[in-house]
Design a protein around this motif. Structure first.
Motif: not given
Length: 827
Positions: A642-649, A694-696
């Motif tokens: 886990l690298v990001y707190h959130a992915f934005i779509s 990958n981002c998710i």
């Protein structure tokens, strides 16, 4: 329908003879389907049974002990047509006994004890065609005026011990009658009495002892056909020869029949000589007994005779030697007549005529002739019909050689012998032979190598033929072929018989006549193929259809055409068997299957296009590949990734709000919150789908900015699809829905059913239009993604950033790397 009482025993031979006599003498028919037959013969009855069925049309009471008949015995039988009372003890008839039997046509009272008949007893049955009163105890031939009313009478049987002219006056006008006179007990005869008769046929049983020639002289000119029975040559032979000599060329008699006579060979020759120059055209000798001995052959001039036909049948000889030569049979072979019949006489050889004969018809059946008969015989140049059935012929090649010199032979019958043929034997048939009967022999398939080339009618039934070889000669003129009662398993190849019109193949071993056989036999107009063990499967379908369409030309269809196999339809008529075209025609069945499959595939294709199933299949494939990779990864490693707190779509059209409000308010510039944005965080070189996944996988949450623009973007839908799958596969609450603008339900396409489900079941954050409410909005959003992430590895350092905005493609998520479309990871 013809009915016979079940309690009655089988019909006796006497009754069969009675029916036969009806057919021969009275031109009436044998029992029809509408006749009701009651039989009480040989029951020792002394009275006529009571309560006889009123519908009775034929009643047999013969061979009983009836002595008295009452007027009421037959009063209820108003439909009675035939009554047989022969061989009883009847002494008299009541005057009104037949009062209610006006339809009576056949009455047999022979062999009783009648001494007289009341003429009034016959007045009610004037439609009689057959009346037999012979072998009773009449002294005189009774005379009744009622005979003048018998306009339909065809047969009259009488007997008496005295014959007088006055007693025959009443029947002299019945000129078309067949009259039978039993005179075996004759004691007195008035000369000239029988000359008053003028009949078609007179059958007379002569007295045992003849005292003079009066009666013989009189009967020689009374009818066209004269039959003399029970004659024995002792001293009376001289009387017979004298009487026969009175038959001149101008006499009335043309057919003379001797039945059951006993004579010597010399007497038989004298009979031939006596009739040779008379008016007689046909001489028949039946049941002949020869006694004495054969004398030396006496020459006889056979020329200039009126005799056209001689028939000798069923003779027995008590002569065991002769003084020859020549053989006595030469008497027959030298006769100059057209038709000669010599049947059932134990003859072992028939001598070839010494000079050209005029025989046109020869019937030598039921003798003991062998293959030597008529070999090298050239003196039968006019012979047209030859019958040699029921003899001892063995070689078919010998039979063919026998015919080769007969240039006019058209009809040959050699049935019921022991004929065989072996390949290689020479056959030399007469080229004029048109009809050949080879039935009931021992002939096999090789027979077709030895047949007359011009034959039109060929009978080979009841032999041992299993198939017709393909190498046989072509019988161009064959019109009728009978192969019944053989061993055939297939219809014959009609290509060898171009003119074949009638075919008999019944009682063989035909299971499933092929359609090919039917096609090459199309010229056959009439076929008889019943009583075969038919196998009712698809191979028989063409034959069944052909039988239904040609029922008028298929003899005994449908009653003789039944299934033998398989067991579940055994005994079923072929016409009742249902074989569908689909189950029997492979091409039709294959066409239906392929058509159905094509229809199904077309429907599936339409459904796929309508519901966008290709997209789902593509996404499932990618997700499957990703899941396979995840299964091969340690769960602890996944948490560490886990690298990001959130992915934005989001949609490209909503990118200003995202960049101006969402990202700045979440990141705060202090690096405490890491947001995954595709424009800066997608790894170059990987596919778009792989980058999204990958981002998710590396983001704690996935934020979806919902608006009418969002639902118009295909890639936004992909990201939502993957994120939704992660929701179920990892049981994580990783989706955050931010409603930027209200979205009416009717604007959401049916293929976005997941979005509809999420909006209906999950709580989403709604972007407030009032500024005073936005502080709470950002606090809630930051709190939902607040989590302590592990320190990233070097591999996770961003490779490149993209800060360029792209305002094109308003209907896609904002992504400038590929197709100017924005991609977001989907959980």
């Amino acid at each position: 329908m013809m009915k016979i009482l079940e309690s009655i025993p089988p019909i006796s031979s006497a009754f069969i003879i009675l029916f036969t006599s009806m057919l021969v003498f009275s031109n009436t028919q044998l029992p029809t389907n509408n006749d009701f037959i009651v039989k009480h013969s040989k029951r020792f009855l002394d009275r006529v049974p009571k309560n006889l069925p009123s519908e009775t049309t034929m009643l047999d009471l013969s061979e009983n002990n009836l002595s008295l008949l009452l007027s009421s015995d037959f009063s209820s039988l108003t439909k009675l047509k035939l009554l047989n009372l022969s061989y009883n003890l009847i002494r008299e008839l009541d005057a009104n006994i037949f009062r209610f039997n006006s339809k009576l046509q056949h009455l047999d009272l022979s062999h009783n004890h009648l001494k007289n008949i009341t003429c009034s007893s016959l007045q009610h049955i004037r439609g009689l065609q057959y009346l037999d009163l012979s072998s009773n105890k009449f002294e005189n031939i009774f005379h009744c005026k009622e005979f003048s009313s018998f306009l339909h009478l065809k047969y009259l049987g009488l007997s008496a011990t005295r014959i007088q002219t006055s007693y025959l006056k009443e029947i002299e006008h019945l000129g078309t009658l067949h009259i039978f006179l039993g005179l075996e007990h004759l004691s007195y005869y008035e000369p000239g009495s029988l000359q008053v008769l003028s009949t078609d046929k007179l059958h007379i049983v002569l007295p045992v002892f003849i005292q003079d020639t009066f009666i013989l002289n009189d009967i020689m000119n009374t009818s066209r056909t004269l039959e003399i029975s029970h004659f024995r040559c002792n001293k009376s032979c001289d009387y017979l020869m004298e009487s026969l000599s009175t038959i001149s060329k101008n006499s009335k008699v043309s057919t003379l029949i001797f039945n059951n006579i006993t004579v010597t060979w010399q007497d038989l020759i004298q009979i031939f000589k006596a009739v040779w120059y008379s008016s007689i055209e046909c001489l028949k000798v039946h049941h002949l007994m020869l006694v004495g001995e054969f004398p030396y052959f006496v020459p006889f001039n056979y020329a200039k005779t009126s005799l056209k036909a001689l028939s000798i049948q069923h003779s027995t000889s008590k002569i065991f030697y002769h003084r020859g030569p020549p053989h006595p049979s030469q008497t027959y072979s030298e006769m100059m007549i057209e038709n000669f019949t010599f049947v059932d006489n134990d003859m072992i050889h028939f001598i070839c005529p010494s000079k050209p004969s005029i025989f046109r018809f020869l019937n030598l059946a039921r003798n003991k002739l062998t293959d030597t008969v008529f070999q090298n015989c050239d003196n039968l140049p006019l012979l047209e019909t030859l019958i040699l059935k029921y003899n001892r012929l063995e070689k078919l090649s010998a039979v063919s050689t026998m015919t080769s010199s007969k240039k006019f032979l058209k009809h040959l019958d050699v049935s019921n012998n022991k004929l065989q043929y072996e390949n290689g034997e020479d056959c030399h048939w007469s080229e004029t032979l048109l009809t050949l009967n080879l039935s009931a022999n021992r002939l096999a398939d090789t027979t077709f190598g030895c047949l007359p080339i011009n034959v039109k009618i060929l009978d080979l039934h009841n032999n041992q033929i299993s198939h017709i070889p393909k190498t046989i000669m072509t019988l161009t003129f064959l019109e009728e072929l009978n192969l019944a009662f053989n061993w055939l398993t297939e219809l014959p190849d009609c290509s060898h018989f171009s003119s074949l019109a009638v075919l008999h193949v019944e009682n063989n071993s035909l299971h499933s006549p092929s359609s090919h056989s039917l096609q090459i036999c199309q010229k056959v107009r009439v076929i008889k193929a019943g009583n075969n063990p038919f196998r009712c499967d698809c191979d028989l379908k063409d034959f069944i259809n052909w039988g239904k369409q040609s029922a008028g030309d298929v003899i005994e269809w449908p009653e003789s055409y039944m299934c033998q196999y398989p067991e579940d339809v055994k005994g079923t008529l072929l016409k009742d068997v249902l074989l569908s075209e689909v189950s029997c025609n492979t091409a039709v069945l294959l066409g239906i299957i392929l058509g159905t499959l094509a229809g199904i595939m077309l429907c599936i294709s339409c459904l796929c296009l309508y519901f966008d199933l290709p997209w789902y299949f593509k996404m499932m494939w990618n997700w499957t590949q990703t899941k396979r990779r995840i299964r091969n990864t340690n769960p602890k490693d996944i948490q560490k990734n886990l690298v990001y707190h959130a992915f934005i779509s989001y949609s490209q059209q909503d990118s200003i709000w995202v960049k101006s409000y969402l990202i700045p308010n979440l990141e705060k510039g202090d690096g405490s919150v890491q947001i995954c944005q595709h424009e800066r965080d997608f790894v170059p070189g990987r596919s778009i789908i792989e980058n999204i996944i990958n981002c998710i996988e590396r983001s704690y949450k996935s934020i979806f900015v919902l608006s009418p623009n969002f639902i118009q973007s295909e890639w936004c839908h992909y990201e939502l699809y993957f994120a939704h799958h992660r929701l179920f596969t990892e049981s994580s609450d990783n989706l955050i829905l931010v409603l930027l603008e209200p979205i009416p339900q009717y604007l959401i396409p049916s293929k976005y059913y997941k979005l509809k489900a999420l909006m209906a079941k999950r709580t989403y954050l709604e972007w407030p239009k009032e500024k005073r409410k936005r502080g709470l909005f950002w606090a809630n959003l930051r709190e939902s993604i607040n989590v302590h992430l592990p320190k990233p590895n070097q591999e996770t350092v961003k490779v490149f950033n993209i800060n360029q905005e792209n305002d094109s493609e308003p209907n896609t998520c904002s992504l400038n790397l590929i197709e100017n479309t924005t991609y977001s990871a989907v959980l």
